[in-house]
Every structure is written in C-alpha cells, then in structure tokens.
Design a protein around this motif. Structure first.
Motif, PDB file in Angstrom:
ATOM      1  N   ARG A 154      97.780 -32.476  -8.628  1.00  0.00           N
ATOM      2  CA  ARG A 154      97.300 -33.636  -7.880  1.00  0.00           C
ATOM      3  C   ARG A 154      95.930 -34.097  -8.343  1.00  0.00           C
ATOM      4  O   ARG A 154      95.538 -35.217  -8.110  1.00  0.00           O
ATOM      5  CB  ARG A 154      97.210 -33.290  -6.397  1.00  0.00           C
ATOM      6  CG  ARG A 154      98.539 -33.357  -5.698  1.00  0.00           C
ATOM      7  CD  ARG A 154      98.318 -33.371  -4.209  1.00  0.00           C
ATOM      8  NE  ARG A 154      99.599 -33.435  -3.512  1.00  0.00           N
ATOM      9  CZ  ARG A 154      99.716 -33.569  -2.209  1.00  0.00           C
ATOM     10  NH1 ARG A 154      98.635 -33.641  -1.468  1.00  0.00           N
ATOM     11  NH2 ARG A 154     100.897 -33.628  -1.637  1.00  0.00           N
ATOM     12  N   GLY A 155      95.154 -33.191  -8.880  1.00  0.00           N
ATOM     13  CA  GLY A 155      93.797 -33.545  -9.261  1.00  0.00           C
ATOM     14  C   GLY A 155      93.770 -34.240 -10.609  1.00  0.00           C
ATOM     15  O   GLY A 155      94.761 -34.788 -11.072  1.00  0.00           O
ATOM     16  N   ARG A 156      92.607 -34.219 -11.202  1.00  0.00           N
ATOM     17  CA  ARG A 156      92.453 -34.809 -12.526  1.00  0.00           C
ATOM     18  C   ARG A 156      93.420 -34.165 -13.494  1.00  0.00           C
ATOM     19  O   ARG A 156      93.774 -33.001 -13.365  1.00  0.00           O
ATOM     20  CB  ARG A 156      91.041 -34.537 -13.044  1.00  0.00           C
ATOM     21  CG  ARG A 156      89.994 -35.431 -12.490  1.00  0.00           C
ATOM     22  CD  ARG A 156      88.713 -35.181 -13.239  1.00  0.00           C
ATOM     23  NE  ARG A 156      88.272 -33.809 -13.065  1.00  0.00           N
ATOM     24  CZ  ARG A 156      87.388 -33.433 -12.164  1.00  0.00           C
ATOM     25  NH1 ARG A 156      86.854 -34.307 -11.354  1.00  0.00           N
ATOM     26  NH2 ARG A 156      87.029 -32.171 -12.061  1.00  0.00           N
ATOM     27  N   GLY A 157      93.794 -34.908 -14.500  1.00  0.00           N
ATOM     28  CA  GLY A 157      94.624 -34.333 -15.543  1.00  0.00           C
ATOM     29  C   GLY A 157      93.876 -33.210 -16.222  1.00  0.00           C
ATOM     30  O   GLY A 157      92.673 -33.252 -16.388  1.00  0.00           O
ATOM     31  N   SER A 158      94.612 -32.203 -16.609  1.00  0.00           N
ATOM     32  CA  SER A 158      93.978 -31.059 -17.259  1.00  0.00           C
ATOM     33  C   SER A 158      93.395 -31.495 -18.596  1.00  0.00           C
ATOM     34  O   SER A 158      94.048 -32.150 -19.391  1.00  0.00           O
ATOM     35  CB  SER A 158      95.021 -29.961 -17.454  1.00  0.00           C
ATOM     36  OG  SER A 158      94.447 -28.857 -18.084  1.00  0.00           O
ATOM     37  N   GLY A 159      92.155 -31.129 -18.834  1.00  0.00           N
ATOM     38  CA  GLY A 159      91.504 -31.486 -20.084  1.00  0.00           C
ATOM     39  C   GLY A 159      92.004 -30.625 -21.225  1.00  0.00           C
ATOM     40  O   GLY A 159      92.744 -29.661 -21.032  1.00  0.00           O
ATOM     41  N   THR A 160      91.610 -30.934 -22.394  1.00  0.00           N
ATOM     42  CA  THR A 160      92.050 -30.168 -23.559  1.00  0.00           C
ATOM     43  C   THR A 160      91.634 -28.716 -23.411  1.00  0.00           C
ATOM     44  O   THR A 160      90.477 -28.410 -23.202  1.00  0.00           O
ATOM     45  CB  THR A 160      91.404 -30.716 -24.832  1.00  0.00           C
ATOM     46  OG1 THR A 160      90.014 -30.930 -24.584  1.00  0.00           O
ATOM     47  CG2 THR A 160      92.065 -32.003 -25.260  1.00  0.00           C
ATOM     48  N   GLY A 161      92.613 -27.855 -23.552  1.00  0.00           N
ATOM     49  CA  GLY A 161      92.310 -26.438 -23.541  1.00  0.00           C
ATOM     50  C   GLY A 161      92.134 -25.849 -22.167  1.00  0.00           C
ATOM     51  O   GLY A 161      91.857 -24.660 -22.048  1.00  0.00           O
ATOM     52  N   GLU A 162      92.264 -26.627 -21.108  1.00  0.00           N
ATOM     53  CA  GLU A 162      92.122 -26.045 -19.777  1.00  0.00           C
ATOM     54  C   GLU A 162      93.432 -25.410 -19.325  1.00  0.00           C
ATOM     55  O   GLU A 162      94.514 -25.904 -19.616  1.00  0.00           O
ATOM     56  CB  GLU A 162      91.678 -27.104 -18.751  1.00  0.00           C
ATOM     57  CG  GLU A 162      90.260 -27.599 -18.989  1.00  0.00           C
ATOM     58  CD  GLU A 162      89.599 -28.143 -17.727  1.00  0.00           C
ATOM     59  OE1 GLU A 162      90.312 -28.468 -16.766  1.00  0.00           O
ATOM     60  OE2 GLU A 162      88.356 -28.232 -17.715  1.00  0.00           O
TER      61      GLU A 162
ATOM     62  N   TRP B  36      83.594 -21.652 -23.092  1.00  0.00           N
ATOM     63  CA  TRP B  36      84.607 -21.783 -22.061  1.00  0.00           C
ATOM     64  C   TRP B  36      84.120 -21.128 -20.774  1.00  0.00           C
ATOM     65  O   TRP B  36      83.424 -20.120 -20.810  1.00  0.00           O
ATOM     66  CB  TRP B  36      85.910 -21.099 -22.471  1.00  0.00           C
ATOM     67  CG  TRP B  36      86.620 -21.727 -23.607  1.00  0.00           C
ATOM     68  CD1 TRP B  36      87.642 -22.632 -23.558  1.00  0.00           C
ATOM     69  CD2 TRP B  36      86.390 -21.488 -25.003  1.00  0.00           C
ATOM     70  NE1 TRP B  36      88.050 -22.970 -24.822  1.00  0.00           N
ATOM     71  CE2 TRP B  36      87.300 -22.289 -25.730  1.00  0.00           C
ATOM     72  CE3 TRP B  36      85.494 -20.690 -25.723  1.00  0.00           C
ATOM     73  CZ2 TRP B  36      87.346 -22.309 -27.126  1.00  0.00           C
ATOM     74  CZ3 TRP B  36      85.534 -20.709 -27.117  1.00  0.00           C
ATOM     75  CH2 TRP B  36      86.452 -21.511 -27.792  1.00  0.00           C
ATOM     76  N   MET B  37      84.526 -21.715 -19.657  1.00  0.00           N
ATOM     77  CA  MET B  37      84.237 -21.117 -18.359  1.00  0.00           C
ATOM     78  C   MET B  37      85.548 -20.664 -17.733  1.00  0.00           C
ATOM     79  O   MET B  37      86.568 -21.349 -17.857  1.00  0.00           O
ATOM     80  CB  MET B  37      83.561 -22.141 -17.445  1.00  0.00           C
ATOM     81  CG  MET B  37      83.184 -21.574 -16.082  1.00  0.00           C
ATOM     82  SD  MET B  37      82.138 -22.700 -15.129  1.00  0.00           S
ATOM     83  CE  MET B  37      83.364 -23.775 -14.400  1.00  0.00           C
ATOM     84  N   VAL B  38      85.537 -19.536 -17.065  1.00  0.00           N
ATOM     85  CA  VAL B  38      86.685 -19.140 -16.255  1.00  0.00           C
ATOM     86  C   VAL B  38      86.253 -19.089 -14.799  1.00  0.00           C
ATOM     87  O   VAL B  38      85.060 -18.957 -14.486  1.00  0.00           O
ATOM     88  CB  VAL B  38      87.294 -17.795 -16.715  1.00  0.00           C
ATOM     89  CG1 VAL B  38      87.686 -17.854 -18.181  1.00  0.00           C
ATOM     90  CG2 VAL B  38      86.362 -16.637 -16.437  1.00  0.00           C
ATOM     91  N   LEU B  39      87.214 -19.231 -13.902  1.00  0.00           N
ATOM     92  CA  LEU B  39      86.933 -19.270 -12.461  1.00  0.00           C
ATOM     93  C   LEU B  39      88.080 -18.578 -11.738  1.00  0.00           C
ATOM     94  O   LEU B  39      89.252 -18.878 -12.001  1.00  0.00           O
ATOM     95  CB  LEU B  39      86.808 -20.727 -11.997  1.00  0.00           C
ATOM     96  CG  LEU B  39      86.518 -20.972 -10.515  1.00  0.00           C
ATOM     97  CD1 LEU B  39      85.157 -20.409 -10.110  1.00  0.00           C
ATOM     98  CD2 LEU B  39      86.573 -22.480 -10.214  1.00  0.00           C
ATOM     99  N   THR B  40      87.751 -17.663 -10.844  1.00  0.00           N
ATOM    100  CA  THR B  40      88.781 -16.909 -10.136  1.00  0.00           C
ATOM    101  C   THR B  40      88.331 -16.606  -8.724  1.00  0.00           C
ATOM    102  O   THR B  40      87.148 -16.707  -8.400  1.00  0.00           O
ATOM    103  CB  THR B  40      89.110 -15.594 -10.889  1.00  0.00           C
ATOM    104  OG1 THR B  40      90.240 -14.971 -10.278  1.00  0.00           O
ATOM    105  CG2 THR B  40      87.924 -14.636 -10.850  1.00  0.00           C
ATOM    106  N   THR B  41      89.271 -16.241  -7.862  1.00  0.00           N
ATOM    107  CA  THR B  41      88.917 -15.786  -6.521  1.00  0.00           C
ATOM    108  C   THR B  41      89.851 -14.664  -6.096  1.00  0.00           C
ATOM    109  O   THR B  41      91.017 -14.611  -6.519  1.00  0.00           O
ATOM    110  CB  THR B  41      88.949 -16.929  -5.494  1.00  0.00           C
ATOM    111  OG1 THR B  41      88.354 -16.481  -4.266  1.00  0.00           O
ATOM    112  CG2 THR B  41      90.378 -17.376  -5.194  1.00  0.00           C
TER     113      THR B  41
END
Lengths: 345, 345
Positions: free
Chosen positions: A49-57, B73-78
C-alpha cells in the motif's frame, strides 16, 4: 521452548510452525491456527500500500527489511498503544486503535519537521483480540501517511484475564532530506512567538461525546481517527522554526517540555479551543496532535504556511526569559495541573 | 483522555504530568509516581552506554531521535517479547527478559550480515512489573552489542489480571556500510552448502535444566542470556553467502523459511548438538540465535571465519533442486513437526 507464540511477519507465513503448541510451552493466547498466514497476508498488503519499493529494497519477507538509508537526517521514534488505556474499545473500533498507534508515531516524526519513512509494528494479543481488524486501521494510516509497514512481529500473551489484551508498538523512521535539519525542542529563545497549528481539545471533547453516545461526526472522529500534521511540521522546519513539539499529552505538559528543554518560560495570551470543546480540553487534552511551534520569525512562518496552502498557524503567546514564568491568560500553568488552572467556569 | 498511562522517554521526565490520574481515565497499571523520572534516568543512561553521539545526533530528549543515516544499506526489524510467553519469570530474571528482547532484534540484524545501529524500546507494564529491572537487561545488551537505545515509550496496561503483564517491543536499525549488500534468505541455490555457526539446542536444554532446578552454568545461561552472532553474520556476508537466517524459532522452521524463499529443498547430513542438549532440542529448539548460512563458496566462508578469528562454521548439508525434498539424516523434516522427526530415541 522459546518464542512459542511469536509470528515474525518478516518471515514467510507458509512455513510457520502450526503444530506442537502444547510442547512449546509458555502461556495461553497463542494465535489461532492460520493466524500466522493471516498476518503474513495482511503484512504483505500493508507493504504494497505504501510507496513502491525502491531499487534493492526488501520489505516484509526476511529477518529484517532492507532499505535505502534516507538522505540528510534520519529520525527514529516508537509509541506503544494499549487497548483500554489509550482507547476504550467500547467507544471505538479496534481498527481505530491501529490507526492511533500509527498516527502517534507519524506525529512524532512530524514534530521534528520530518516526513514519515518506514514503520515496523509489534503486536501482543490475547486470544479474543481482533488482530485482523487492528491491521485494517494500521493499513489505513500507512496509506494515508505514505509510510509502508515493512516488518512486524506478533505474539500471544500469557495468563488468566488477558484474553482481551492488545498491545501495539509502532516504530517509525522519518527523513529530512535537505537543510534545515530536524527541529528539536530545545532552541526556543525569549521573545520567540509560540504558535499552534490548529485549535485544541477536539480529541478530549470527542471522547466525552462518545461516552455520552453522541460521538457521530467530527468530534468523535477527532478522538477515533486523529490526524498528524506532517505538512505543517515540514513547513515550520523550512520556515526556520526554533523548537517544535506535538500535542500528544496535552498543551500544558507538552509546552512545558519545550520550555524546559529550551530554558525559557512562556506567557500564553490566546487559547484556541476547537468547536465543541471546552477550555479545559484545550489545555489538558492530549492526542490532538496539533503542533506547537516556536519561532523568532513569525512572519516567515505565516508566509510559508500560506505558500503551502496550509491553514494559518495560530499565535498563542511568546517565550520569556524567566524559566519559572509559565502562564496562560495570566494564570500560572503547571505542566500537569490543568484541572486547577482555569478555576470554576 | 488519551495517553493517560504513557511516558514518552524521548521527553524530559521532569515535566511529565504527575497529577490528574483520576481525571485522565483509562485503566489501571499507571506507573507509580516517580516512575516517569526513573525511566527517563534509565533511558538517558542507556543512551550514554552506547557509541558516542555523532555530530548533530540527538538521542533521548525529543519527539524522535535525530540520527545520521547509515551509509550503504539500512536494515530495520522489530521483535516483541512477552513475560510468561517468551520467558518464565520464575526461571529467569526480568533483566534476562530485557536482554532477550534486545538480542532477538540484534540477531535479526546479524542474520542480514549487518551491524546493529540504534534501538527504540516500547514497554507496556502492569503495576507489579519490575520495569527498572527490565531496563537493566536492556542496557546490558545495548552495551554488549554497541547498540544505543535512542528512544522509547512506556505505558500501563488496563484491566484485572494484568498486574504482572510485561510486553517489551524492540525496534532496531542496522547498517551494511559497504558491498556486498545485506544477505537475504531467498538466494540459496541447489548445490550450495549449508552451515550453522555453532551447535544447536542449548537454549531449549537450558530451559529444561532451569525447570529441573539445575540451571546454573552454561546451559541456563544459554536460555537466560542468549547471544547474537554479529561478527559471524558480517563475515558470512563478506564471504559471499547466498542466504542466511537466524535460528530463532528452531532449525526446522527457520531453515524451511530459507528453503521456501529460495525455491530449493535441502538434505541435512549433520546435526551439531550442543553439549547437554538432545537431538530434538537441536532440531526444534528456538532462540539459539546461531545463524544458518548457505553459500556456493564454502571454502571462502571457512577462510573468512578463520581470518576473523571466529569458530569454524559447521557444514550440515546442502541445498537441492527439488523444493519438496527436505530431509535430516535421511528422514523428512517438516517445518513444524520436529516432535515426529527423529522417532523414539
């Protein structure tokens, strides 16, 4: 064994263990069989639903989401919302609780003058809690504020009396891509003008209306579905605001924090009260999520708001040198003592 | 009124409202008077324990922490940890629960081959919960893994039967500064060798030992104070690992997720069992937080681990083409059915 009731929504739901509940020990409240898959489905929808995934995300579907770091400055915040504490589910839907959990963090981001980035959501839920309904509200806020939910975790809770327990923790990043930097709360100076982004007290008045069975309409919505002021926070930062906080706990308490951090006092000469609310609501009512802005350049602030098509900010007073002087309409305004501030009305 | 039982540890404790509890409605479990200040003090100490604040960073003390974005790169988790579900407080200290909450997220970060960045901690606690003890364990893990806690939120919980409720949500960023990028779980290919970073089952065996009153020593520590493999994850990424997960829910479930994401099957020929643990612990026991690594270059992986002074990774088998083939020592290994895998022992 550990993590018996936990469903990491980063992971694929198809492979979540669905057997062995008895052997895995721990407490009650294990999500019903199939709920792992439900959450996984919801979480994947949230991400889309959010922004389109950027390159490499990579969003949901791994141990952690992989994100492009924001440019400039990053902000990071968390809020926890508890059913029965932050929202009475007799007066609001569980989807509203999810909305409020998200908006509390969006508002923190807005109060720095930042734009929401990505959210992760952790939920602890008793067996009777409507987790799917909760996620509906989370998804709605994610969409509204363009803040994809890129990960999460779900756990049951243990013990008798916890069937209705529902604890929602949202953590959120935000971004300020270009100068000026995020607006802290400690740089207000004597002589700076104080503004709010709108009249206050609607949420508190809305709760009262809901309790009286009159919660249909804008007041009830103000309580159930409060809004964060992202555009206003961004405009205030660009206009050179010196300090900013959101009204999450009430004007009295939140302004006190700004004043303490800045080492100033304040004299409030105006109290904008929302339609249908009372003065006391406007002083002590929380979760209006309007922003309190201090600035040494009030004309620039007004111009920026106008240029952005935003409602004009409302001047409420000024910062003063004496940090012990904190007044509203000539009366002392203690941080937590709003019930004694205005006297008999 | 909203947010009655909430203490945002971003904010200054001195100005938290301490009166008006009755008027602010909501449920029970409001933190005792003075607890706002306690949490604020703890939170500030947490922030100082980690890395020194970089130029322009603001940690605790505002609506949100202001951080320098990571490079690369950043990662994010919970992760959410619940007393009585993820840890029995009759067998472990509340500080251990805090440690485990942090380490669950550190391990998620490690499983991407990333380094821990910053954490925020949200706590919902009943009136009998020892929040200060909880934060002691959080602080210890923050220090151990060089991951400052830069913000938080604290709430009471509502309702009868919730006095001992304690829900801890940690959200954490991580950083991969230079290529190769974070290691997802979906790039394992047929023929790739599977490794674990150490023998498995110690946490599950430790829980059993604690229940038998024999939890002193390494096994009990493995349950109470599990360790994340940050250096190992980083080394695996640099060595070109194709896929990686941490063993948080048990080898069977976590490896199944890797295989599903990668579209491969697997044949495990070895099962490294921790001293004092049984085969079943090693297959189904979670929260060992060892890493499962897939790589097409097993020699490079071993060389990297040796060069970093790390314990040699243990080969346990290989990925195969048929995604339906999932075996351990010749027996089928369903994701959640470890109790039936090994047969009578």
């Amino acid at each position: 064994m550990p993590r018996p009731n936990s469903a990491d929504t980063h992971g694929g739901g198809a492979d979540e263990p669905s057997g062995g509940a008895g052997r895995r020990g721990g407490g009650g409240g294990r999500p019903a069989r199939g709920e792992f898959a439900t959450i996984d489905r919801l979480a994947r929808r949230l991400a889309r639903r959010g922004r389109g995934s950027g390159t490499g995300e990579t969003w949901i579907g791994d141990d952690a989401a992989v994100l492009r770091p924001p440019a400039g400055w990053m902000v990071l915040t968390t809020d926890v919302v508890v059913a029965g504490v932050h929202g009475d589910l007799a007066l609001m839907g569980v989807d509203d609780l999810g909305w409020r959990a998200m908006v509390a963090s969006v508002s923190d981001v807005a109060a720095m003058g930042a734009r929401p980035g990505h959210a992760v959501v952790a939920v602890a839920a008793g067996g009777d809690a409507d987790v799917e309904g909760l996620y509906e509200g989370i998804a709605a806020a994610s969409e509204e504020y363009d803040c994809p939910v890129v990960g999460g975790d779900l756990s049951g809770v243990a013990g008798p009396g916890t069937a209705a327990t529902l604890v929602v923790s949202v953590a959120m990043t935000g971004e300020v891509a270009e100068a000026p930097p995020p607006v802290r709360r400690g740089e207000a100076r004597a002589g700076h003008t104080l503004f709010v982004t709108g009249p206050l007290g609607a949420s508190a008045a809305g709760l009262r209306a809901l309790r009286a069975g009159q919660g249909e309409g804008p007041l009830g919505d103000a309580y159930r579905r409060p809004r964060a002021r992202v555009a206003e926070g961004d405009a205030a930062r660009r206009a050179g605001a010196s300090a900013m906080v959101d009204v999450s706990d009430g004007l009295a308490g939140d302004l006190a924090r700004l004043a303490t951090a800045s080492g100033v006092g304040f004299e409030l000469t105006e109290l904008p009260v929302a339609a249908g609310a009372e003065q006391e609501d406007a002083v002590g009512g929380g979760e209006d999520f309007e922003l309190v802005i201090a600035t040494g350049r009030p004309d620039v602030l007004a111009d920026h708001f106008a240029a952005c098509g935003l409602r004009p900010p409302l001047a409420i007073g000024a910062c003063v040198t004496d940090p012990a002087r904190r007044t509203l309409l000539g009366h002392p305004l203690p941080a937590g003592g709003w019930e004694h501030v205005l006297g008999p009305s």
